[in-house]
Motif scaffolding. Structure first.
Motif, PDB file in Angstrom:
ATOM      1  N   ALA A   1     -11.442  28.069 -18.780  1.00  0.00           N
ATOM      2  CA  ALA A   1     -12.530  29.020 -19.086  1.00  0.00           C
ATOM      3  C   ALA A   1     -12.321  29.611 -20.191  1.00  0.00           C
ATOM      4  O   ALA A   1     -11.175  30.238 -20.414  1.00  0.00           O
ATOM      5  CB  ALA A   1     -13.190  29.887 -18.091  1.00  0.00           C
ATOM      6  N   ILE A   2     -13.378  29.819 -21.266  1.00  0.00           N
ATOM      7  CA  ILE A   2     -13.223  30.647 -22.216  1.00  0.00           C
ATOM      8  C   ILE A   2     -14.328  31.786 -21.988  1.00  0.00           C
ATOM      9  O   ILE A   2     -15.340  31.909 -21.870  1.00  0.00           O
ATOM     10  CB  ILE A   2     -13.539  30.075 -23.630  1.00  0.00           C
ATOM     11  CG1 ILE A   2     -12.776  28.852 -23.930  1.00  0.00           C
ATOM     12  CG2 ILE A   2     -13.733  30.847 -24.873  1.00  0.00           C
ATOM     13  CD1 ILE A   2     -12.872  27.943 -25.241  1.00  0.00           C
ATOM     14  N   ILE A   3     -13.674  33.129 -22.421  1.00  0.00           N
ATOM     15  CA  ILE A   3     -14.545  34.072 -22.129  1.00  0.00           C
ATOM     16  C   ILE A   3     -14.794  34.693 -23.651  1.00  0.00           C
ATOM     17  O   ILE A   3     -13.542  35.182 -24.285  1.00  0.00           O
ATOM     18  CB  ILE A   3     -13.763  35.497 -21.679  1.00  0.00           C
ATOM     19  CG1 ILE A   3     -13.704  34.369 -20.107  1.00  0.00           C
ATOM     20  CG2 ILE A   3     -14.583  36.536 -21.252  1.00  0.00           C
ATOM     21  CD1 ILE A   3     -12.423  35.460 -19.446  1.00  0.00           C
ATOM     22  N   ILE A   4     -15.930  34.836 -24.215  1.00  0.00           N
ATOM     23  CA  ILE A   4     -16.383  35.379 -25.551  1.00  0.00           C
ATOM     24  C   ILE A   4     -16.313  37.009 -25.467  1.00  0.00           C
ATOM     25  O   ILE A   4     -17.527  37.389 -24.623  1.00  0.00           O
ATOM     26  CB  ILE A   4     -17.469  34.960 -25.985  1.00  0.00           C
ATOM     27  CG1 ILE A   4     -17.400  33.440 -26.149  1.00  0.00           C
ATOM     28  CG2 ILE A   4     -17.764  35.375 -27.457  1.00  0.00           C
ATOM     29  CD1 ILE A   4     -18.366  32.519 -26.773  1.00  0.00           C
ATOM     30  N   GLY A   5     -15.599  37.796 -25.838  1.00  0.00           N
ATOM     31  CA  GLY A   5     -15.491  39.180 -25.846  1.00  0.00           C
ATOM     32  C   GLY A   5     -14.401  39.891 -24.956  1.00  0.00           C
ATOM     33  O   GLY A   5     -14.218  39.506 -23.942  1.00  0.00           O
ATOM     34  N   ALA A   6     -13.780  40.732 -25.507  1.00  0.00           N
ATOM     35  CA  ALA A   6     -12.597  41.505 -24.831  1.00  0.00           C
ATOM     36  C   ALA A   6     -12.934  42.994 -24.915  1.00  0.00           C
ATOM     37  O   ALA A   6     -12.009  43.684 -25.176  1.00  0.00           O
ATOM     38  CB  ALA A   6     -11.340  41.241 -25.496  1.00  0.00           C
ATOM     39  N   GLY A   7     -14.282  43.447 -24.497  1.00  0.00           N
ATOM     40  CA  GLY A   7     -14.474  44.583 -24.182  1.00  0.00           C
ATOM     41  C   GLY A   7     -14.213  44.976 -22.675  1.00  0.00           C
ATOM     42  O   GLY A   7     -13.554  44.039 -22.047  1.00  0.00           O
ATOM     43  N   VAL A   8     -14.776  46.171 -22.247  1.00  0.00           N
ATOM     44  CA  VAL A   8     -14.034  46.513 -20.761  1.00  0.00           C
ATOM     45  C   VAL A   8     -14.802  45.410 -19.804  1.00  0.00           C
ATOM     46  O   VAL A   8     -13.956  45.143 -18.789  1.00  0.00           O
ATOM     47  CB  VAL A   8     -14.652  47.673 -20.534  1.00  0.00           C
ATOM     48  CG1 VAL A   8     -16.137  48.188 -20.295  1.00  0.00           C
ATOM     49  CG2 VAL A   8     -13.922  48.429 -19.316  1.00  0.00           C
TER      50      VAL A   8
ATOM     51  N   GLN B   1     -18.641  22.187 -23.925  1.00  0.00           N
ATOM     52  CA  GLN B   1     -17.359  21.339 -24.371  1.00  0.00           C
ATOM     53  C   GLN B   1     -16.222  22.461 -24.777  1.00  0.00           C
ATOM     54  O   GLN B   1     -15.410  22.337 -24.347  1.00  0.00           O
ATOM     55  CB  GLN B   1     -17.771  20.435 -25.294  1.00  0.00           C
ATOM     56  CG  GLN B   1     -16.998  19.175 -25.052  1.00  0.00           C
ATOM     57  CD  GLN B   1     -17.323  18.318 -26.219  1.00  0.00           C
ATOM     58  OE1 GLN B   1     -18.421  18.304 -27.059  1.00  0.00           O
ATOM     59  NE2 GLN B   1     -16.840  17.375 -26.425  1.00  0.00           N
ATOM     60  N   GLY B   2     -16.888  23.418 -25.615  1.00  0.00           N
ATOM     61  CA  GLY B   2     -15.669  24.441 -26.019  1.00  0.00           C
ATOM     62  C   GLY B   2     -16.590  24.897 -27.099  1.00  0.00           C
ATOM     63  O   GLY B   2     -17.834  25.112 -27.339  1.00  0.00           O
ATOM     64  N   VAL B   3     -15.517  25.934 -27.911  1.00  0.00           N
ATOM     65  CA  VAL B   3     -16.075  26.696 -29.113  1.00  0.00           C
ATOM     66  C   VAL B   3     -15.338  26.222 -30.217  1.00  0.00           C
ATOM     67  O   VAL B   3     -14.125  25.659 -30.324  1.00  0.00           O
ATOM     68  CB  VAL B   3     -15.680  28.143 -28.750  1.00  0.00           C
ATOM     69  CG1 VAL B   3     -16.490  28.439 -27.708  1.00  0.00           C
ATOM     70  CG2 VAL B   3     -14.088  28.444 -28.707  1.00  0.00           C
TER      71      VAL B   3
ATOM     72  N   ALA C   1     -13.211  24.043 -23.152  1.00  0.00           N
ATOM     73  CA  ALA C   1     -13.182  24.532 -21.893  1.00  0.00           C
ATOM     74  C   ALA C   1     -14.574  24.195 -21.297  1.00  0.00           C
ATOM     75  O   ALA C   1     -15.530  24.073 -22.002  1.00  0.00           O
ATOM     76  CB  ALA C   1     -13.037  26.001 -21.856  1.00  0.00           C
ATOM     77  N   PRO C   2     -14.488  23.771 -19.977  1.00  0.00           N
ATOM     78  CA  PRO C   2     -15.731  23.237 -19.467  1.00  0.00           C
ATOM     79  C   PRO C   2     -16.664  24.659 -18.973  1.00  0.00           C
ATOM     80  O   PRO C   2     -17.893  24.476 -18.513  1.00  0.00           O
ATOM     81  CB  PRO C   2     -15.367  22.538 -17.950  1.00  0.00           C
ATOM     82  CG  PRO C   2     -13.973  23.257 -17.809  1.00  0.00           C
ATOM     83  CD  PRO C   2     -13.216  23.789 -19.296  1.00  0.00           C
ATOM     84  N   ILE C   3     -16.014  25.806 -19.207  1.00  0.00           N
ATOM     85  CA  ILE C   3     -16.833  27.012 -18.785  1.00  0.00           C
ATOM     86  C   ILE C   3     -16.752  27.929 -19.923  1.00  0.00           C
ATOM     87  O   ILE C   3     -15.758  27.940 -20.361  1.00  0.00           O
ATOM     88  CB  ILE C   3     -16.075  27.543 -17.428  1.00  0.00           C
ATOM     89  CG1 ILE C   3     -16.347  26.722 -16.165  1.00  0.00           C
ATOM     90  CG2 ILE C   3     -16.732  29.159 -17.014  1.00  0.00           C
ATOM     91  CD1 ILE C   3     -15.494  27.081 -14.930  1.00  0.00           C
ATOM     92  N   LEU C   4     -17.921  28.571 -20.133  1.00  0.00           N
ATOM     93  CA  LEU C   4     -17.732  29.607 -21.184  1.00  0.00           C
ATOM     94  C   LEU C   4     -18.598  30.651 -20.751  1.00  0.00           C
ATOM     95  O   LEU C   4     -19.828  30.433 -20.045  1.00  0.00           O
ATOM     96  CB  LEU C   4     -18.432  28.885 -22.643  1.00  0.00           C
ATOM     97  CG  LEU C   4     -18.613  29.775 -23.769  1.00  0.00           C
ATOM     98  CD1 LEU C   4     -17.117  30.009 -24.261  1.00  0.00           C
ATOM     99  CD2 LEU C   4     -19.223  28.503 -24.773  1.00  0.00           C
TER     100      LEU C   4
END
Ligand code: FAD
Length: 435
Positions: free
Chosen positions: A7-14, A208-210, A220-223
């Motif tokens: 999984a890819i997570i866009i954003g590293a805020g709280v 599919q990814g970024v 990643a299959p999850i975003l």
């Protein structure tokens, strides 16, 4: 070779960092991407970080009360061994004035009963015991300082208040995101900073990814879109905007920072204060200062931002207006000639409630529309999103059969369709930062 993750997570805020922690704990190999240099550097860093339990809808009250338990026991949530430098949580309690706007808090108290969250009614003549030196006259409707009658009482007194002992504020919102990042990293989550997502690649209606601005491709299959005020930009990239009833927009907001009156030890004895008669909220800040935010009265122009990378981050007279509004309650409050404060963006949905949901693009999820009021829910949203993703990826059609989520601390179940991208506008909302 293209790198790949679960999984890819866009954003590293709280909120993004809390999702990374929970996903990693659940066994996902995650990568968090943020275009800024460190965690919590986006709208999280401008947050007042108030932790309160009262909202206008049952589900948001339940989430917020559940969240309080994590702030109260933050070191345990993060894991003492994961970071040396922890936030401080001040459990001051919250005082909320009863007004016509909040139906004298009757619905809120009903919801507090439903989630078994304690509160205490305060008579008008006793409000000063919780918030010293306060003038309880009514000033509503809100005005701009140059309108006739600004600061003039409009007749009678407010009808009392409610004190919620379970609530307070976090000393340093950015550090909260960094604490969550450390906890996530200790569980194997990876973070990449100065990494801007510019394309969301997909095939057969599945993520599919970024692709990053420097051309790097990561699969990643999850975003998960946790991009704060940039959420609509990411949703556009994913091509999901036209398939959602709710949308998100960035709204510019100012928070004033003023010294408390000398007669008031607000830093040591102050409570969180919310007052929809004067349309402001306040919280203590170090050095016996007061942070003052707006509760969005209709007379204040709303400044919607087309491009969240381009907005004026200089404070204006609005900071002075906020101080003048609070001075209606605290006549000894000095109004600094040179206003001090900060400017940041809310990520606002139509009904000011968040969107915690899947999308019509397979594998693409969102935790957005946090409308100036979801900092407090970050640890719960981490767990909620992980549960939602696990369940949907496991085959449940959340749109047809909404996923239910158990709140461990308050022992309640909520249906996550309350946070659907396709919900009807929640008419119980205050349509303001109160949510
Ligand atoms: C002035 C203000 C006061 C507030 N007060 C409170 C309060 O008292 N209590 C409360 O509960 N809530 C409050 N909030 C709301 C709360 O702070 C936010 O809901 C919360 O911080 C949002 O966290 P986030 O992780 O979703 O987003 P953010 O912290 O905004 O993080 C999003 C991240 O995504 C990154 N990003 C965006 N686009 C891209 C891209 N293309 N590629 C890579 N990275 C990208 C950004 O760089 C950013 O770091 C307030 C908000 C503001 C602005």
């Amino acid at each position: 070779m293209t790198k790949s993750y679960d999984a890819i997570i866009i954003g590293a805020g709280v909120i993004g960092a809390s999702i990374a922690k929970e996903m990693a704990e659940a066994g996902y190999k995650t990568l968090s991407l943020d275009k800024l240099p460190e965690a919590g550097h986006g709208s999280t860093s401008g947050s007042c970080a108030i932790i309160r339990t009262y909202y206008s809808a049952f589900e948001t009250c339940a989430l917020a009360y559940e969240g309080w338990f994590y702030w109260k026991d933050w070191e345990n949530y993060i894991g003492r061994e994961n970071t040396e430098d922890m936030i401080q949580y001040f459990d001051t309690g919250c005082l909320v004035i009863k007004t016509d706007h909040n139906n004298h808090l009757k619905n809120v108290c009903d919801m507090m009963d439903q989630v078994s969250c304690p509160y205490e009614h305060i008579a008008t003549e006793d409000i000063h015991k919780r918030f010293g030196g306060v003038n309880t006259e009514r000033f509503d409707p809100a005005k701009r300082p140059d309108d006739d009658g600004f600061g003039q009482p409009t007749g009678g007194n407010v009808s009392g208040a409610v004190f919620f002992p379970r609530g307070g504020y976090v000393s340093d919102p950015k550090l909260a995101a960094q604490n969550a990042q450390s906890a996530a990293a200790a569980l194997g989550a990876e973070f990449m900073f100065n990494a801007e997502v510019t394309e969301i690649r997909q095939s057969d209606n599945r993520v599919q990814g970024v692709t990053l601005s420097d051309g790097t491709q990561i699969d990643a299959p999850i975003l998960i879109n946790v991009a704060g005020p940039h959420s609509f930009v990411i949703n556009k990239m994913a091509g999901v905007v036209d398939k959602m009833k709710m949308t998100t927009r960035a709204l510019r907001h100012e928070v004033a920072h003023v010294p408390a009156p000398a007669s008031l030890d607000y830093e040591n004895n102050g409570v969180i204060y919310s007052d929809s008669d004067i349309h402001t909220y306040a919280r203590p800040e170090v050095g016996n200062n007061i942070l003052i935010g707006s509760e969005d009265p209709p007379c204040d122009p709303q400044e919607w931002i087309e491009d969240p990378d381009v907005f004026d981050d200089n404070i204006t007279d609005q900071c002075k207006t906020l101080a003048m509004r609070l001075a209606q309650r605290l006549p000894d409050l000095g109004i600094p000639e040179q206003g001090r404060g900060l400017v940041a963006l809310y990520d606002v949905s139509e009904d000011w409630m968040p969107i915690y949901d899947k999308s019509d693009l397979g594998g693409f999820y969102m935790a957005i529309g946090t409308s100036g009021n979801q900092f407090k829910n970050a640890p719960v949203v981490g767990k909620l999103m992980t549960h939602l993703i696990k369940t949907v990826e496991g085959g449940q059609d959340h749109d047809q059969h909404p996923v239910s989520f158990h709140l461990d601390n308050i022992n309640k179940d909520i249906s996550l369709d309350a946070f659907s991208r396709n919900r009807e506008i929640n008419q119980n909302s205050s349509f303001s930062v109160i949510g």
